[in-house]
Design a protein around this motif. Structure first.
Motif, PDB file in Angstrom:
ATOM      1  N   LEU A 554       0.788  -1.109  -0.040  1.00 45.96           N
ATOM      2  CA  LEU A 554       0.055  -0.062   0.025  1.00 45.96           C
ATOM      3  C   LEU A 554       0.742   1.136  -0.059  1.00 45.96           C
ATOM      4  N   VAL A 555       2.145   1.206   0.748  1.00 40.74           N
ATOM      5  CA  VAL A 555       2.753   2.546   0.895  1.00 40.74           C
ATOM      6  C   VAL A 555       3.511   2.490  -0.384  1.00 40.74           C
ATOM      7  N   GLU A 556       3.813   1.564  -1.067  1.00 41.44           N
ATOM      8  CA  GLU A 556       4.617   1.705  -2.521  1.00 41.44           C
ATOM      9  C   GLU A 556       3.607   2.190  -3.515  1.00 41.44           C
ATOM     10  N   SER A 557       2.291   1.895  -3.391  1.00 41.17           N
ATOM     11  CA  SER A 557       1.680   2.272  -4.247  1.00 41.17           C
ATOM     12  C   SER A 557       0.914   3.924  -4.253  1.00 41.17           C
ATOM     13  N   ALA A 558       1.378   4.497  -2.915  1.00 38.08           N
ATOM     14  CA  ALA A 558       0.885   5.936  -2.831  1.00 38.08           C
ATOM     15  C   ALA A 558       1.132   6.745  -3.631  1.00 38.08           C
ATOM     16  N   PRO A 559       0.617   7.682  -3.891  1.00 36.66           N
ATOM     17  CA  PRO A 559       1.242   8.902  -4.958  1.00 36.66           C
ATOM     18  C   PRO A 559       2.157   9.756  -4.523  1.00 36.66           C
ATOM     19  N   ASP A 560       2.191   9.969  -3.128  1.00 33.81           N
ATOM     20  CA  ASP A 560       3.050  10.889  -2.465  1.00 33.81           C
ATOM     21  C   ASP A 560       4.158   9.945  -1.943  1.00 33.81           C
ATOM     22  N   PRO A 561       5.371  10.839  -1.935  1.00 33.82           N
ATOM     23  CA  PRO A 561       6.675   9.769  -1.227  1.00 33.82           C
ATOM     24  C   PRO A 561       6.112   9.622   0.411  1.00 33.82           C
ATOM     25  N   SER A 562       6.473   8.514   0.889  1.00 33.75           N
ATOM     26  CA  SER A 562       5.810   8.127   1.903  1.00 33.75           C
ATOM     27  C   SER A 562       6.896   7.171   2.832  1.00 33.75           C
ATOM     28  N   CYS A 563       6.635   7.244   3.983  1.00 37.06           N
ATOM     29  CA  CYS A 563       7.199   6.188   4.890  1.00 37.06           C
ATOM     30  C   CYS A 563       6.562   5.877   6.061  1.00 37.06           C
ATOM     31  N   VAL A 564       6.855   4.830   6.762  1.00 36.48           N
ATOM     32  CA  VAL A 564       6.097   4.313   8.241  1.00 36.48           C
ATOM     33  C   VAL A 564       7.187   4.103   9.257  1.00 36.48           C
ATOM     34  N   ILE A 565       6.885   4.803  10.450  1.00 36.36           N
ATOM     35  CA  ILE A 565       7.999   4.775  11.488  1.00 36.36           C
ATOM     36  C   ILE A 565       7.093   4.172  12.762  1.00 36.36           C
ATOM     37  N   ASP A 566       7.965   3.530  13.616  1.00 32.79           N
ATOM     38  CA  ASP A 566       7.301   3.094  14.733  1.00 32.79           C
ATOM     39  C   ASP A 566       7.352   4.016  16.122  1.00 32.79           C
ATOM     40  N   GLU A 567       6.892   3.405  17.028  1.00 28.16           N
ATOM     41  CA  GLU A 567       6.955   4.476  18.214  1.00 28.16           C
ATOM     42  C   GLU A 567       8.238   5.281  18.758  1.00 28.16           C
ATOM     43  N   ARG A 568       9.186   4.656  18.422  1.00 31.58           N
ATOM     44  CA  ARG A 568      10.439   4.979  18.777  1.00 31.58           C
ATOM     45  C   ARG A 568      11.046   5.962  17.846  1.00 31.58           C
ATOM     46  N   GLY A 569      10.254   6.090  16.668  1.00 33.34           N
ATOM     47  CA  GLY A 569      10.658   7.069  15.502  1.00 33.34           C
ATOM     48  C   GLY A 569      11.508   6.435  14.790  1.00 33.34           C
ATOM     49  N   ASN A 570      11.715   5.057  14.561  1.00 32.74           N
ATOM     50  CA  ASN A 570      12.609   4.185  13.563  1.00 32.74           C
ATOM     51  C   ASN A 570      11.853   3.972  12.419  1.00 32.74           C
ATOM     52  N   ILE A 571      12.544   4.285  11.163  1.00 32.21           N
ATOM     53  CA  ILE A 571      11.738   3.901   9.952  1.00 32.21           C
ATOM     54  C   ILE A 571      11.674   2.570   9.577  1.00 32.21           C
ATOM     55  N   VAL A 572      10.469   1.978   9.437  1.00 35.99           N
ATOM     56  CA  VAL A 572      10.069   0.635   9.186  1.00 35.99           C
ATOM     57  C   VAL A 572       9.973   0.215   7.862  1.00 35.99           C
ATOM     58  N   LEU A 573       9.323   1.306   7.070  1.00 38.34           N
ATOM     59  CA  LEU A 573       8.834   1.216   5.660  1.00 38.34           C
ATOM     60  C   LEU A 573       9.094   2.574   4.886  1.00 38.34           C
ATOM     61  N   VAL A 574       9.377   2.522   3.675  1.00 35.65           N
ATOM     62  CA  VAL A 574       9.616   3.595   2.678  1.00 35.65           C
ATOM     63  C   VAL A 574       9.341   3.315   1.114  1.00 35.65           C
ATOM     64  N   ASN A 575       8.654   4.210   0.496  1.00 34.83           N
ATOM     65  CA  ASN A 575       8.321   3.887  -0.876  1.00 34.83           C
ATOM     66  C   ASN A 575       9.425   4.364  -1.831  1.00 34.83           C
ATOM     67  N   GLY A 576       9.354   4.106  -3.010  1.00 37.67           N
ATOM     68  CA  GLY A 576      10.133   4.611  -4.041  1.00 37.67           C
ATOM     69  C   GLY A 576      10.022   6.330  -4.161  1.00 37.67           C
ATOM     70  N   GLY A 577       8.858   6.744  -3.939  1.00 37.74           N
ATOM     71  CA  GLY A 577       8.839   8.122  -3.949  1.00 37.74           C
ATOM     72  C   GLY A 577       9.873   8.892  -2.790  1.00 37.74           C
ATOM     73  N   LEU A 578       9.759   8.414  -1.632  1.00 37.60           N
ATOM     74  CA  LEU A 578      10.657   8.963  -0.561  1.00 37.60           C
ATOM     75  C   LEU A 578      12.057   8.769  -0.933  1.00 37.60           C
ATOM     76  N   GLU A 579      12.490   7.693  -1.389  1.00 35.18           N
ATOM     77  CA  GLU A 579      13.828   7.439  -2.036  1.00 35.18           C
ATOM     78  C   GLU A 579      14.344   8.646  -2.876  1.00 35.18           C
ATOM     79  N   ARG A 580      13.373   8.931  -3.693  1.00 36.01           N
ATOM     80  CA  ARG A 580      13.758   9.769  -4.930  1.00 36.01           C
ATOM     81  C   ARG A 580      13.854  11.302  -4.270  1.00 36.01           C
ATOM     82  N   MET A 581      12.795  11.505  -3.300  1.00 43.06           N
ATOM     83  CA  MET A 581      12.949  13.007  -2.785  1.00 43.06           C
ATOM     84  C   MET A 581      14.030  13.401  -1.710  1.00 43.06           C
TER      85      MET A 581
END
Length: 788
Positions: A554-581
């Motif tokens: 779902l994150v990968e298909s999002a039109p905007d650059p996106s990521c998911v973080i946990d309660e500690r603020g660590n990145i657990v998921l990213v999509n290609g848009g975020l990599e490019r941004m």
């Protein structure tokens, strides 16, 4: 008997004969008559006694009687023991020696068991008359300690008297009285109480009575402790050590009390501390004690006995007062001006050293050699002798043994407080460990203690529940034995960070269960104070990881650059848009704190924002009016808009973040506006709500409105009133399936001028998908209605 002139049986038989009624003659005469002692032997004994009487420098330690003598007196009846003691006591001074009597039968002028009690002027009995001596307990340089019985009170007491051979020395008499006086003035549970003091009119024969304490010396207990520890292979820290340290703290408190009275002991050692049979801890032998500022001249340099004649553990009396193996450097140098309370601190630290190692700080046979070492050399650190001595105890001990008095603890109380502090901290750790044990048994999470080699020191039953690993399989095993090889480096780096001082580390790794299947475990590692292990808590997150993999799609298909973080603020998921941004690869971002995407000067504050948001998560839409910034991998800082959405998965909250580059959008808008301005036709753009978003300058020529009057207004402003309802239907239908529509592709249309007139127009439409949604761009040209 001490010099081999008679044996113990002869000595016992002679005492029995003398006590049985042959008291007109001396014990020596009986031994001579029976042939047990020769004339030459008697002459030798007389010479030895005379030499002891004329000796000027003596040893002030309380040497126990020879074993033979103690064994002999131990076989005698009470009356026999009394007879034995009479041979050693001057008849004109020491209390008469008779069988034990009952106090209840005594009265004024009564004679009990042959012991005559002479009333004093008030009708009572003198101290001397009420005491019955039983046996000689120990002898020292100027005194002897006897076990005696107070027949009036009905209690056993210790009686210390000035040795007969010292009675003629004024200095010895003064020192003996001072010792009694100082001991009597120090009323403290850790100091034996003095009951009475008595002296002959000229002061030559004197004694004082005090409590008789049954027990063992601290040194004896320490020797037994270390012998047992070595014999049984026990660890240093345990109940026996704690008992010894508790006794040591009591000694420190006792000396601290004496210091408040400006009295220093000057001969502290394990032999001068008694551990009573019922928990008493008593500091003995205040014979070298001095009241600071008293003006007594007992420390004036005197002819010293040769140190080579002394053993290092004996008390030396002379220019250098104390016991060499436990003596402070200032005592060993004879620097009396520097002897004060800190000298006792050194003595206490020497006792602590012996408790920790079983040895004095400076062991040796020769007093002279030991005293030279005390002055010139530092003691060996205790852990050189016993490796598992706790470091804080070693540090406190070595500080107290400093050559420079100013470097030692400020007083006995401070040293005692340091040791007590360690005991309290150990008790707290023990309680924590007990609580941890209970928690280990109850926890459903994986729990483990890991040593510096990465091996499991302790683990709980959840290892078997989650991974199928039984206790035997994991006992002493390496943590990495259960970890997927691809994740070994991650584990090693995380544990190394905690060992190096990082407070904690979190990491997610794949671990094998008994069937060989990989399971995802989320670990949290931290150090434990003063312990050589790390504490790890692991939770099985395999189901969550599966959900996240679905979420990843779902994150990968999002039109905007996106990521998911946990309660500690660590990145657990990213999509290609975020990599490019931001210019980072996915591998560079996963597991990192989201602050990697934030300008460096804002990172500390940003972490606080994340923590606060995680405690009360709520949806925050894009364009919330916040001025936010991001930082590209190359260091470029740009403005962003962020939407936040909390997502609850598998018992924890994740935060989904969508980002837009505000600066990039503004650049595109400027390009778009430039294109609109350069068009030959009137141009405008409307959004889904049919409001004017853009308009160029040509719109004023066609409709009479300035640009500012159009932006933000509904499109119907430019539609004739009669056509507005139908127009809304047309535009809604077009938005549902937007397609490019060229000019002239429909019938004639009319627009409404600002002055109300209708203007015939041609319109072309072009849909445009933007970050803000669908925009519909329209090119408008006035239709030429002139007949052809």
């Amino acid at each position: 008997m001490r010099h081999g002139l008679i044996d113990r049986q002869q000595f016992a038989d002679a005492c029995a004969l003398w006590a049985g009624g042959d008291q007109a003659r001396s014990l020596a005469d009986l031994l001579l008559e029976r042939g047990w002692l020769s004339s030459d032997g008697r002459a030798r004994v007389d010479a030895l006694l005379e030499r002891e009487r004329t000796q000027t420098i003596v040893d002030n330690s309380h040497d126990e009687l020879p074993k033979e003598a103690r064994a002999t007196t131990g076989e005698l009846t009470p009356s026999d023991q009394g007879a034995t003691m009479t041979m050693l006591a001057p008849a004109d001074f020491i209390p008469k020696l008779h069988a034990k009597s009952s106090p209840s039968s005594l009265g004024a002028g009564a004679s009990v068991g042959g012991m005559g009690f002479v009333p004093d002027r008030e009708g009572g009995f003198s101290v001397r008359e009420r005491l019955e001596l039983r046996d000689l307990h120990s002898m020292g340089g100027i005194g002897e300690v006897w076990r005696a019985y107070d027949q009036i009170i009905g209690r056993e007491v210790a009686l210390k008297r000035l040795r007969p051979d010292r009675a003629g020395h004024e200095a010895s008499r003064a020192r003996f009285f001072r010792e009694a006086k100082i001991t009597g003035q120090l009323e403290h549970p850790g100091i034996v109480p003095v009951y009475d003091y008595s002296a002959s009119p000229d002061g030559s024969h004197c004694f004082y009575t005090m409590r008789f304490l049954r027990g063992r010396t601290l040194r004896e207990v320490v020797i037994d402790f270390h012998a047992s520890r070595i014999r049984n292979g026990h660890a240093m820290v345990g109940g026996d050590l704690l008992a010894l340290l508790g006794a040591f703290v009591s000694v420190c408190n006792t000396i601290a009390f004496a210091h408040t009275r400006r009295i220093i002991h000057r001969d502290l050692k394990g032999d001068n501390v008694i551990l009573g049979d019922f928990g008493e801890v008593v500091v003995l032998d205040w014979g070298l004690a001095k009241q600071l500022g008293s003006g007594h001249e007992d420390e004036r340099p005197r002819a010293s006995k040769r140190f080579d004649d002394h053993r290092a553990g004996e008390t030396v009396d002379g220019e250098r007062l104390g016991t060499p193996s436990y003596m402070a450097p200032e005592q060993a140098r004879g620097d009396l001006s520097c002897v004060d309370e800190r000298t006792d601190v050194y003595g206490l630290a020497a006792i602590l050293y012996e408790i920790l190692t079983g040895l004095p700080p400076f062991p040796g046979e020769s007093a002279a050699a030991v005293m030279a070492a005390v002055i010139e050399h530092p003691p060996q650190p205790p852990r050189r002798h016993v490796s598992d001595i706790p470091a804080p105890l070693e540090a406190a001990c070595m500080r107290g043994l400093s050559k420079d008095p100013s470097a030692r603890q400020r007083g006995a109380a401070e040293l005692g407080a340091q040791v007590q502090g360690w005991i309290n901290a150990l008790a707290e750790r023990t309680r924590s460990e007990q609580e941890r044990e209970r928690f280990f048994d109850l926890s459903l999470d994986l729990l483990a203690l890991v040593d510096r080699r990465g091996r499991l020191v302790q683990s709980n039953a959840a290892w078997e529940t989650i991974l199928g690993s039984n206790e035997q399989a994991r006992s002493g095993a390496a943590l990495l034995d259960f970890v997927a090889e691809d994740d070994h480096t991650m584990v090693e780096l995380a544990l190394a960070a905690v060992w190096s001082g990082t407070s904690h580390q979190g990491f997610e790794i794949r671990m094998y269960d008994e069937s060989g299947k990989r399971r995802w475990i989320d670990w949290y590692a931290r150090s434990l104070p003063d312990q050589q292990v790390l504490y790890l808590v692991g939770r099985d997150v395999s189901e969550r990881k599966e959900s996240e993999q679905e979420f990843q799609g779902l994150v990968e298909s999002a039109p905007d650059p996106s990521c998911v973080i946990d309660e500690r603020g660590n990145i657990v998921l990213v999509n290609g848009g975020l990599e490019r941004m931001f210019g980072y690869s996915r591998e560079e971002l996963l597991g990192e704190g989201v602050e990697i995407l934030v300008p460096e000067h804002l990172r500390a504050r940003h972490h606080e924002h994340v923590t606060r948001y995680a405690t009360a998560p709520a949806v925050r839409p894009m364009g919330s009016g916040l001025d936010l910034q991001g930082q590209h991998k190359d260091g470029t800082i740009f403005r962003v808009e962020i939407s936040l959405s909390p997502v609850r998965t598998d018992g924890r909250t994740l935060i989904a973040c969508s980002l837009r580059d505000v600066d990039a959008r503004h650049r595109r808008e400027r390009v778009f506006m430039s294109i609109l301005e350069a068009a030959p036709d009137a141009m405008l753009a409307v959004d889904r709500e049919q409001r004017v978003v853009y308009a160029n300058g040509r719109m004023e020529a066609v409709f009479g409105y300035e640009r500012a009057e159009l932006v933000g207004q509904p499109l119907e402003l430019l539609i004739p009133e009669a056509a507005r309802a139908r127009h809304r239907e047309h535009i809604t239908r077009y938005a549902s399936d937007p397609q490019v529509r060229s000019m002239g592709a429909s019938r004639t249309l009319f627009g409404r001028h600002k002055d109300g007139s209708e203007v015939p127009i041609d319109v072309s439409l072009s849909p445009a998908k933007t970050e803000d949604g669908l925009l519909i761009a329209a090119a408008i040209r006035v239709r030429d209605c002139t007949p052809q």
